[in-house]
Design an enzyme around this catalytic site. Structure first.
Site, PDB file in Angstrom:
ATOM      1  N   ASP A   1       0.795  -1.233   0.000  1.00 29.24           N
ATOM      2  CA  ASP A   1       0.000   0.000   0.000  1.00 29.24           C
ATOM      3  C   ASP A   1       0.826   1.281   0.000  1.00 29.24           C
ATOM      4  OD1 ASP A   1      -2.618  -0.463  -0.045  1.00 29.24           O
ATOM      5  OD2 ASP A   1      -3.061   0.026   2.033  1.00 29.24           O
TER       6      ASP A   1
ATOM      7  N   CYS B   1     -16.675   6.647  -1.326  1.00 25.18           N
ATOM      8  CA  CYS B   1     -16.592   5.417  -0.541  1.00 25.18           C
ATOM      9  C   CYS B   1     -16.374   5.760   0.942  1.00 25.18           C
ATOM     10  CB  CYS B   1     -15.439   4.577  -1.076  1.00 25.18           C
ATOM     11  SG  CYS B   1     -15.170   3.074  -0.149  1.00 25.18           S
TER      12      CYS B   1
END
Ligand code: SF4
Ligand code: SF4
Length: 311
Positions: free
Chosen positions: A133, A214
């Site tokens: 990530d 989101c």
């Protein structure tokens, strides 16, 4: 000359499983030609919201050879984080399962480093970098290319055997290996459960998620106030959101992880509403010590809780 790449690939995969990874697939490090227009379109539509890092390093994101000198292979790995354990009070604002235990960045980085050491000790001098990530690597694309699953309509990588509650990580190395076949099938079929269940309509169309809508983005990435258009739509999530994974039929195949570091802190599971609302900076640091929840910092979590309280 005898080609050892198949043997080395197998050695790396065996060691990855021994280290606790759930699956490992390998791809040739090359330019992601098919992905380029898709990424450009997504960025042009501003679906990344304030996540400016998504727009940075466009070229590096599409070509791992620009990230790691002499890169030959992308080793993709998955690590299960599914758990049956839940926060005990159903009225307490919710935390995504992936953040129950120790911050996955720490846990996975350690395992990736061990894998790189194994390669150097048992195969030869290999240079590479570990990614969790943390850099411009299109993890889902590489995982699909390496045969680990398909991209669901909710944009998560889905495995037929394990569902989607797992982390993705990569080791990019300057060693030629034997490569896996991409996962070309799409097992979503006519299902639209994730699209129907998303409370903020972030899944705009199958396979297209507007990141800026989101709940994960709103509760973690967004630095400003949560826009009022999301009032009443957060379904009590204060850190991340699992809805589109919880409803996915493939997650009936998810089994609890065996990673001790992901065992949820009891204090976190037992947290009640009053404790949460009255939480001080000190208690926050204690309850979320070492957890990915610390990413929002105390002020960020407070903002999320206040937003839920207000509406
Ligand atoms: S994580 Fe939640 S808000 Fe985000 S797309 Fe899935 S259901 Fe929608
Ligand atoms: S819920 Fe259905 S459409 Fe969505 S990712 Fe899962 S299988 Fe695919």
């Amino acid at each position: 000359m005898f080609n050892n790449s198949a043997k080395y690939s197998q050695m790396i995969k065996n060691e990855a499983l021994r280290l606790g990874f759930m699956a490992c697939g390998i791809s040739k490090a090359e330019f992601l030609e098919e992905e380029a227009p898709r990424l450009e379109n997504w960025l042009n539509n501003n679906h990344h919201g304030e996540m400016s890092y998504m727009a940075n390093h466009f070229d590096k994101r599409l070509d791992p050879r620009l990230l790691v000198d002499g890169a030959k292979s992308v080793v993709s790995l998955t690590l299960n984080y599914f758990t049956d354990e839940k926060q005990s009070d159903i009225n307490v604002p919710k935390i995504s399962k992936y953040a129950y235990g120790t911050d996955y960045h720490t846990v996975i980085k350690e395992k990736l480093k061990e894998l790189l050491v194994f390669i150097n000790d048992n195969i030869g001098e290999v240079a590479g970098r570990c990614f969790v990530d943390s850099a411009p690597v299109m993890d889902k694309v590489w995982a699909q290319k390496s045969g680990l699953g398909w991209r669901g309509k909710n944009s998560n990588l889905i495995s037929k055997d394990a569902g989607s509650f797992f982390f993705l990580a990569e080791l990019i190395i300057d060693l030629d290996l034997e490569y896996d076949q991409p996962f070309v099938a799409d097992h979503c079929g006519t299902c639209t459960r994730c699209i129907d269940a998303c409370p903020t309509d972030a899944i705009m169309a199958p396979y297209v998620v507007d990141g800026s809508k989101c709940i994960s983005y709103l509760t973690i990435e967004l630095k400003n106030e949560i826009p009022t258009e999301f009032k009443g739509k957060m379904e009590n999530w204060m850190f991340g959101c699992d809805i589109c994974q919880d409803v996915c039929p493939w997650n009936r195949f998810a089994t609890p992880h065996t990673e001790p570091a992901f065992t949820p802190a009891l204090e976190l599971l037992k947290l009640n509403k009053t404790e949460l609302i009255e939480m001080t900076d000190e208690v926050f640091n204690q309850v979320f010590k070492g957890s990915a929840v610390k990413r929002t910092k105390f002020a960020g979590l407070k903002r999320n809780i206040d937003f839920l309280k207000e509406y």
